[in-house]
Design an enzyme around this catalytic site. Structure first.
Site, PDB file in Angstrom:
ATOM      1  N   LEU A  62       3.163   1.690   4.170  1.00 53.07           N
ATOM      2  CA  LEU A  62       3.910   1.844   2.760  1.00 53.07           C
ATOM      3  C   LEU A  62       3.282   0.770   1.898  1.00 53.07           C
ATOM      4  CD1 LEU A  62       5.729   3.915   2.167  1.00 53.07           C
ATOM      5  CD2 LEU A  62       7.473   2.051   2.733  1.00 53.07           C
ATOM      6  N   ASP A  63       2.566   2.217   0.317  1.00 52.56           N
ATOM      7  CA  ASP A  63       1.837   1.165  -0.481  1.00 52.56           C
ATOM      8  C   ASP A  63       3.064   0.442  -1.203  1.00 52.56           C
ATOM      9  OD1 ASP A  63       0.320   3.518  -1.052  1.00 52.56           O
ATOM     10  OD2 ASP A  63       2.028   4.697  -1.739  1.00 52.56           O
ATOM     11  N   SER A  64       2.355  -0.293  -1.682  1.00 53.91           N
ATOM     12  CA  SER A  64       2.798  -1.929  -1.856  1.00 53.91           C
ATOM     13  C   SER A  64       3.926  -1.256  -2.942  1.00 53.91           C
ATOM     14  CB  SER A  64       2.157  -2.731  -3.091  1.00 53.91           C
ATOM     15  OG  SER A  64       1.123  -2.452  -3.727  1.00 53.91           O
TER      16      SER A  64
END
Length: 272
Positions: A62-64
């Site tokens: 999941l994107d930071s």
């Protein structure tokens, strides 16, 4: 007590959902969870991968800058994570028209600004129809995809010359506009594996003769798991809560395996 906790931790197997806050990578969140569990059990981690004290992994980065559901596998549950990578996912995202960034989201540097006041809600809804079903999508340069064993995002930050990966087939099961207040718009997205919401927002902006980037992104569902009150937040990252989560979220295959093991052990099967 420490020995009992260590024994219990190392006996845990299965999948469970945790909440990843914005501002940390999926790997950082997973390492934090693992460190807490090992510390509580009084165990140390071996640095060599093949000799890990505790097997633990997640079912898809999941994107930071994003938040939401991260499916974690522990023990033999790590073998089930492949299904999470290819399974259906749901997101809620807010995009911003008229602004493009190098990362395709609010964490990046603005690279382009364009007018957006010509875009109506009807225009947006018509554009969304072209992004539903089986489509081709170019992944972001800032991503977990790799080149020569190294993540593209790392290569870009190091100043290396990196070409975008070619467009690849992805699937969008459902796409709906839930709010439209230019320059902001909010979408609910249900998609298959390998899909990038940031690329979707970029492509929508271009389709509307403007540009766009992600302001906010939340993963709300992954496979059979949903983001709700049972999703473990950081304050509940301990052995007891993980054990409860594994019991609550046991998949049918896991439940059947446990039932058979119980019968083999000569105990009465659970009737609950």
């Amino acid at each position: 007590m420490a020995a009992e906790k260590a024994s219990r931790l190392l006996s845990l197997n299965g999948l469970f959902p945790v909440y990843k806050p914005p501002g940390v990578t999926s790997a950082q969140a997973l390492n934090d969870l693992k460190s807490r569990l090992l510390r509580e059990a009084g165990l140390k981690e071996f640095k060599k991968r093949k000799k890990q004290t505790l097997k633990i992994g997640h079912g898809g980065t999941l994107d930071s800058s994003a938040s939401g559901l991260l499916v974690v596998g522990i023990g033999d549950g790590t073998k089930m994570l492949g299904a999470m990578l290819t399974g259906s996912k749901k997101y809620t995202t807010t995009g911003q028209l008229g602004r493009a960034t190098d990362t395709l989201d609010a964490s990046g540097t603005v690279t382009q600004e364009k007018p957006y006041d010509h875009i109506t809600r009807e225009d947006m809804e018509n554009a969304l129809k072209t992004f539903t079903g089986n489509i081709l999508q170019v992944p972001p340069l800032f991503s977990a995809l790799k080149k020569n064993g190294k993540r593209l995002s790392c290569l870009v930050r190091e100043g290396a010359e990196v070409e975008a990966k070619p467009a690849r087939p992805v699937v969008v099961h459902k796409l709906s506009l839930t709010d439209f207040q230019p320059p902001l718009f909010t979408l609910d997205v249900e998609c298959g594996g390998g899909f990038y919401v940031r690329s979707l927002i970029r492509d929508i902006g271009e389709a509307l003769s403007s540009c766009a980037s992600v302001n906010d992104l939340i993963r709300t569902k992954q496979g059979p798991f949903v983001l709700d009150e049972s999703t473990l937040r950081a304050e509940r990252w301990d052995i007891e809560h993980v054990a409860q989560a594994l019991q609550t979220h046991a998949l049918p295959a896991e439940q059947e395996s446990k039932r058979l093991k119980t019968q083999e052990d000569g105990a009465a099967p659970d009737q609950s």
